[in-house]
Every structure is written in structure tokens, then in C-alpha cells.
Design an enzyme around this catalytic site. Structure first.
Site, PDB file in Angstrom:
ATOM      1  N   PRO A 111      30.150 -18.931  19.367  1.00 37.38           N
ATOM      2  CA  PRO A 111      31.245 -19.078  20.331  1.00 37.38           C
ATOM      3  C   PRO A 111      32.617 -19.194  19.665  1.00 37.38           C
ATOM      4  CG  PRO A 111      29.971 -21.120  20.177  1.00 37.38           C
ATOM      5  CD  PRO A 111      29.288 -20.111  19.308  1.00 37.38           C
ATOM      6  N   THR A 167      22.025 -27.344  18.240  1.00 34.02           N
ATOM      7  CA  THR A 167      23.483 -27.409  18.498  1.00 34.02           C
ATOM      8  C   THR A 167      24.176 -28.455  17.636  1.00 34.02           C
ATOM      9  OG1 THR A 167      23.709 -29.149  20.206  1.00 34.02           O
ATOM     10  CG2 THR A 167      22.877 -27.019  20.940  1.00 34.02           C
ATOM     11  N   ARG A 211      21.114 -39.174  17.931  1.00 33.41           N
ATOM     12  CA  ARG A 211      21.108 -40.146  16.837  1.00 33.41           C
ATOM     13  C   ARG A 211      20.669 -41.517  17.312  1.00 33.41           C
ATOM     14  NH1 ARG A 211      26.310 -39.130  13.035  1.00 33.41           N
ATOM     15  NH2 ARG A 211      27.289 -38.231  14.859  1.00 33.41           N
ATOM     16  N   LYS A 253      30.516 -24.299   9.003  1.00 34.40           N
ATOM     17  CA  LYS A 253      29.761 -23.460   9.941  1.00 34.40           C
ATOM     18  C   LYS A 253      29.274 -22.172   9.260  1.00 34.40           C
ATOM     19  CE  LYS A 253      29.061 -24.313  13.710  1.00 34.40           C
ATOM     20  NZ  LYS A 253      27.918 -25.122  14.236  1.00 34.40           N
ATOM     21  N   LYS A 290      26.309 -42.596  25.687  1.00 33.12           N
ATOM     22  CA  LYS A 290      26.211 -41.183  25.299  1.00 33.12           C
ATOM     23  C   LYS A 290      25.083 -40.431  26.004  1.00 33.12           C
ATOM     24  CE  LYS A 290      28.306 -41.050  20.760  1.00 33.12           C
ATOM     25  NZ  LYS A 290      28.132 -40.541  19.397  1.00 33.12           N
ATOM     26  N   ALA A 345      26.051 -29.089  24.323  1.00 34.38           N
ATOM     27  CA  ALA A 345      24.633 -29.302  24.623  1.00 34.38           C
ATOM     28  C   ALA A 345      24.421 -29.839  26.043  1.00 34.38           C
ATOM     29  CB  ALA A 345      24.026 -30.263  23.608  1.00 34.38           C
ATOM     30  N   GLY A 385      26.099 -33.905  22.946  1.00 39.26           N
ATOM     31  CA  GLY A 385      27.371 -33.206  22.756  1.00 39.26           C
ATOM     32  C   GLY A 385      27.891 -32.487  24.000  1.00 39.26           C
ATOM     33  N   GLY A 406      21.293 -32.622  19.021  1.00 40.52           N
ATOM     34  CA  GLY A 406      22.673 -32.974  19.382  1.00 40.52           C
ATOM     35  C   GLY A 406      22.886 -32.969  20.878  1.00 40.52           C
ATOM     36  N   ALA A 407      21.868 -33.430  21.623  1.00 38.20           N
ATOM     37  CA  ALA A 407      21.894 -33.316  23.088  1.00 38.20           C
ATOM     38  C   ALA A 407      23.039 -34.094  23.742  1.00 38.20           C
ATOM     39  CB  ALA A 407      20.555 -33.769  23.668  1.00 38.20           C
TER      40      ALA A 407
END
Ligand code: NAP
Length: 352
Positions: A194, A87, A39, A170, A46, A20, A17, A14-15
Site C-alpha cells: 500500500p 501485518t 503483544r 519495509k 487496544k 489490521a 493495528g 498485529g491485530a
């Protein structure tokens, strides 16, 4: 304190994000090779910010294509990595089908990533970005916790597909992570949990739910006031640091509440008054609970149960373990809010 070497590649899922992004930056700044699982590696809208950071930092960035719902799709990205930072998980509250949009990607994705880690030679640590949402659903849960404070020993038992499904996703995802970790002996699992993440984004078009909440403090939604809805907050850069400590400290262990401040929505808004109060309709006063109870379900899709359990209810979590075990320090909330709000102004979030 013993730390893992930084000469082996690490994987960040999920880099693209919000959370991230700052983690990838910390890793690259430390000269580490980062395998960024996304993705769509071809979607430069992105990924451009990560490319830009990599261009001026000592680390190396490589993109890999992977999807939480495609079994085995993280294997290529994980090959040769010593540490996996997981992440990726959808963070949104506006969903029509919570099972398909939240729970499946969160739980199946965690299974997918951690099962691959258990099979991949060289992986010794997996850090899962869980959430305080895996610890509680409503602020009222704090008073039910031992000592009236949320700790790492507490698990969320009240979220469901019908009530706060993001928190449910989660919770199930973190439980899945611990189940898989206990059934293998290749890697050690460490989680960071978090509270609501605030502070500036590195990506241009952040989609994280964090931005929807703060946007309402400048677009007039809260001009008549904001509810004293109890929650915790942490700066996104402090959270990136927590991931680094959880990943590289050999003795890091178990869950970690990563939260700088026990606060509420009104206090978050008030942190903006000094710098922006003359130009933007930031909230200044408390919206009475009975008004939120009455109009919440009509204007904001906020259920009466949620109002009853969160508005005018104090949120309390204990971040002592993060300070002791990970050496965490936390930025002032006002700094994080001002920098996040300024970025939204600069991006035209409230019109010109
Ligand atoms: P975000 O900016 O929306 O990032 C979510 C990431 O997950 C994106 O990179 C997204 O990829 C990826 N993702 C979603 N569905 C996916 C799928 N099916 N396959 C692969 N990747 C997928 O949100 P964020 O706030 O940074 O959240 C990151 C993590 O922090 C999440 O685990 C979240 O639960 C956790 N967290 C966030 C907060 C907060 O307040 N922000 C608080 C506690 C915990 P695309 O770019 O391709 O969509």
C-alpha cells in the site's frame, strides 16, 4: 476465479493495528475464525474494538500473545490456520535507534512469522503487508523507474539506516519474506504494497503515522499552506479488501501496488476545504519549495535532501495489477479524508 474455503481459521499478526482492524472486521463479517496475535491480549484499550466487532458478527475471534522479536512466539496462534496475514511492523518516523526500533522488528519479525509458517502444517498462503516504501524512497524515484511510473517490478534501492529508515525496514522485511518463501514449498507468498493509508480507524487511539500526517492539517501546522509533496494514498477499507483478495484468491501471485490515487500533501489537505475549511486551518495553498527547504530542517526535522527529492515532485504508481488480479476498486480520496478528519474532530484531536 477459485477461492480458498472460509471454514479454516486464519491468523492476523498485529491485530491491534489501524490496517489490521478493518481486515479483522472483514474476516469476522465473512464468518471466519480469526486468530489475533497481539503483544498484550490483556490490554483492553487496544483490543476492545475487536471484541465489540466479534460480538455482532458471525465469525469467531481468539487472541494469542506474540511478539515479533520473540522467536517461535507465533506458533501457538498459527496452529490450525490456513492463511497467515502478517501485518505487524512498526510504522513510525520518530525513532532514535532505527536499527532497534524499525529494522529489527520488521526483519526479524518477518523471519519469525514466515519461518513458523514454513513449519506449520496446513498453512497454504501467507499475505505480507509490505508497502510502497519497499518500492521507492522519494517521489523523484518515480521518474527513474521505467516509463516514469512505479510498478511491482521496482525495488527500493535508496533508503538506508540514515535516510528514511522506515522505508529501509519495509524493503529489507519484504526481501526477507521472498527469500524465506522461495526456500520452502508449504505456502505461497503474496504481498500487498500500500501507499499512505488514510480513512477512519476502528481503534480509539490509533498510533499509525497516517494520523500524525492528517492531524497537522487541522492543528494549525499547515495553516500557511502545505508542500506539494508527491505521494500515493489508499483508503484503509480498500486495503482490507485487498488483503482478503490476496489471501483467498487461489491465483493471487506476487506483489501488488495497492494505491487509489497519485497525489500530494496539498491536494490531500484541499480535499478538506469544502466541509471543514470554515472551521479548521486546513491548508489551501502551496508552500513554496524554497521555504520548506529553508525551514523544514529547523521546525520539522525534515532534511534538505528529502525536500529536494519530494516537494514539487510528482508521484506516480501503476495500480493496474491490483485491479486486474485482485478486482480492486478505490474510494474517492475526498471521502476517505473527510471521514478520517471527522473522526479526529470527534475524538478531540484539535481541542473542543
Ligand atoms: P499501526 O496501527 O501502528 O500497527 C502496527 C502494528 O504492529 C500494531 O498492531 C503493533 O502492535 C504491531 N507491532 C509493532 N511492533 C511489534 C512487535 N515488536 N511485536 C508484535 N507486534 C508489533 O500501523 P498500521 O498503519 O496499521 O501498519 C500496519 C502495517 O501496514 C505495517 O506493516 C505497515 O508497515 C504497513 N503499512 C502502513 C501504511 C500506512 O500508511 N499506515 C502504508 C503502507 C504499509 P501494538 O498494538 O502492540 O503496538
Amino acid at each position: 476465479m477459485t477461492t480458498f474455503p472460509t471454514d479454516e481459521p486464519v491468523l492476523v499478526t498485529g491485530a491491534t493495528g489501524y490496517v489490521a482492524g478493518w481486515l479483522v472486521k472483514e474476516l469476522l463479517d465473512a464468518g471466519i475464525t480469526v486468530h489475533a496475535a497481539v503483544r498484550d491480549p490483556g490490554d483492553t484499550r487496544k483490543t476492545a474494538h475487536l471484541q465489540e466487532i466479534a460480538a455482532t458478527s458471525p465469525g469467531t475471534l481468539r487472541f494469542f500473545k506474540a511478539d515479533l522479536l520473540n522467536e517461535g512466539s507465533y506458533a501457538e496462534a498459527m496452529a490450525g490456520c490456513a492463511i497467515v496475514f502478517h501485518t505487524a511492523s512498526p510504522f513510525t518516523t520518530s525513532v532514535r535507534d532505527p536499527q532497534r526500533e524499525l529494522v529489527d522488528p520488521a526483519v526479524k519479525g518477518t523471519g519469525n512469522v514466515l519461518e513458523t509458517a514454513a513449519r506449520t502444517p496446513g498453512v497454504k498462503r501467507v499475505v505480507v503487508t509490505s508497502s510502497c516504501a519497499a518500492i521507492y524512497t522519494d517521489a523523484i524515484d518515480c521518474s527513474k523507474a521505467p516509463g516514469g511510473v512505479l510498478t511491482e517490478d521496482v525495488w527500493n534501492t535508496s533508503a538506508s539506516l540514515d535516510y528514511q529508515p522506515y522505508s529501509y525496514s519495509k524493503t529489507l522485511a519484504e526481501q526477507e519474506a521472498w527469500k524465506i518463501a522461495e526456500a520452502q514449498d508449504r505456502f505461497k507468498l503474496v504481498t500487498v504494497n500500500p501507499s499512505l493509508v488514510i480513512g477512519p480507524a476502528l481503534n480509539d487511539r490509533p498510533t499509525s503515522e497516517s494520523f500524525n500526517i492528517v492531524r497537522q492539517m487541522g492543528d494549525g501546522t499547515m495553516k500557511r499552506g502545505a508542500p506539494k509533496l508527491g505521494l500515493g494514498v489508499v483508503d484503509v477499507r480498500d486495503l482490507a479488501r485487498a488483503h482478503m483478495e490476496a489471501g483467498f484468491r487461489e491465483d493471487a501471485d506476487g506483489r501488488h501496488i495497492i494505491s487509489g490515487h497519485n497525489t500530494n500533501i496539498l491536494e490531500l489537505g484541499k480535499a478538506l476545504i469544502e466541509k471543514y475549511g470554515d472551521r479548521y486551518p486546513v491548508p489551501r495553498q502551496s508552500l513554496p519549495k524554497w521555504i520548506v527547504w529553508l525551514v523544514g530542517p529547523i521546525v520539522g526535522d525534515i532534511s534538505r535532501k528529502f525536500v529536494a527529492n519530494n516537494v514539487d515532485v510528482k508521484w506516480r504508481a501503476d495500480n493496474t495489477k491490483s485491479k486486474r488480479a485482485l478486482g480492486m476498486t478505490y474510494r474517492p480520496m475526498k471521502t476517505s479524508m473527510e471521514e478520517m478528519f471527522q473522526q479526529m474532530i470527534d475524538a478531540g484531536a484539535f481541542g473542543k
